[in-house]
Motif scaffolding. Sequence first.
Motif, PDB file in Angstrom:
ATOM      1  N   GLU A 108      -0.764   0.829   2.980  1.00 37.50           N
ATOM      2  CA  GLU A 108      -1.449  -0.466   3.029  1.00 37.50           C
ATOM      3  C   GLU A 108      -0.564  -1.542   3.657  1.00 37.50           C
ATOM      4  N   THR A 109       0.720  -1.502   3.341  1.00 35.27           N
ATOM      5  CA  THR A 109       1.655  -2.518   3.828  1.00 35.27           C
ATOM      6  C   THR A 109       2.035  -2.299   5.279  1.00 35.27           C
ATOM      7  N   ALA A 110       2.197  -1.032   5.672  1.00 38.05           N
ATOM      8  CA  ALA A 110       2.648  -0.708   7.027  1.00 38.05           C
ATOM      9  C   ALA A 110       1.754   0.368   7.633  1.00 38.05           C
ATOM     10  N   PRO A 111       0.518   0.031   7.986  1.00 36.79           N
ATOM     11  CA  PRO A 111      -0.432   1.033   8.491  1.00 36.79           C
ATOM     12  C   PRO A 111      -0.023   1.660   9.816  1.00 36.79           C
ATOM     13  N   LYS A 112       0.922   1.064  10.522  1.00 36.91           N
ATOM     14  CA  LYS A 112       1.375   1.603  11.800  1.00 36.91           C
ATOM     15  C   LYS A 112       2.626   2.479  11.658  1.00 36.91           C
ATOM     16  N   ASP A 113       3.047   2.713  10.436  1.00 35.00           N
ATOM     17  CA  ASP A 113       4.234   3.530  10.186  1.00 35.00           C
ATOM     18  C   ASP A 113       3.790   4.963   9.904  1.00 35.00           C
ATOM     19  N   TRP A 114       4.059   5.873  10.839  1.00 33.91           N
ATOM     20  CA  TRP A 114       3.606   7.252  10.675  1.00 33.91           C
ATOM     21  C   TRP A 114       4.205   7.922   9.446  1.00 33.91           C
TER      22      TRP A 114
END
Length: 285
Positions: A147-153
Amino acid sequence: MTHKVFPARPIPLLILTALFLNGMPALGLAQSKAQTQAEAAAKPATKAETARPASAADRELADRLPPLERASFWAREVNIDPMNAEPHLRLAYALRGVGQFEQAAESAQKALMLDPKRVDAMLEVGRNHIARGQAFYGITALELAVETAPKDWRAHSLLGVAYEAVERPEEAMARWQMALTVSPDNPAVLTNMAMLLATQGGLPEAEGLLRKATTRPGSTLQMRLNLALVLGLQGKMQEAEQILRRDQPPETVAVNLRWLREQLPENAPSGDNGRTWNTLNKAAG
C-alpha cells in the motif's frame, strides 16, 4: 525468497531443501555457533560503551563486516540510541545474516514502530517471519508495504511468498504478476511463480519460467538448481545432470541424480514431460 533478491525465497518444495543438496548441512552446524554469538551480541552495552553513536564513516565500514561482527556493532548502536529506527533495522539485517530470524523480526518490528512509514522495515518484518516459517505474522507488514510503495516489486514479491506459505496460491500468483508489471522478467519473481506451478503439477510451465529466469541478470545458483530439479522430475535427466555438474561437486551430483531417478515411474521415457508433481509423488511413495 533480494531475495534476493529475497529472493529467491525458500522453495515450497520440501524435497529441495531436505534432499536436493547444495551444501546446507554445513550451514546447520555453523548456525548453532552463530546463534550463541548473535545472542551475546544483542546484550545491552555497558556504560563505557554508550558514550556516543558511531560516525557515518564507521557505520559504513561496519556494514562490510561479517554478519556476526556486524550484529555486535549494530547491537551496540541500538543500546546507545534506542529511539533511532536505523540501528534496529541494520541489526535486523545482520541477525538475518546469521539465521536468527525471530530476533531479526523483533528488531525490524522495533524499527517499524519508531518509523511507521519505513518501507524497508516493513519488508524486513515480513522477510524474517517468512524465513522462520511463520509467514502469517508477516502479512500485515507486507500488505502495508504494498500500500505504501506500490511501485516496489519487492513488496509484491514478498507478499506473494507469504500468501503462498499460508496456502493462498491464487493471491500469491496475483502478487507476482503485479511484481512483474513493476519489474518485467525479474528472475526472483519468475522463480517464485515457477516453483508454485511445479508443486501444482505444472512442470512444463515451471520449466519455461525457470529457463527465462536463469538467463536474466541477477540469476542465482539456486535458480539453476531449481531448473535442474524441474527438468529431472520430467525425466529430462541428461540436461538436469549437465546443470548439476556445472554447479555442484561430483558426490553431491550423484546423490541428487539418484534421488531424481527414484521419483520417476519405472521405465519412464527419457524425454517424457507429461509427468505431474502428483504423479511423481505417487510413483515415489
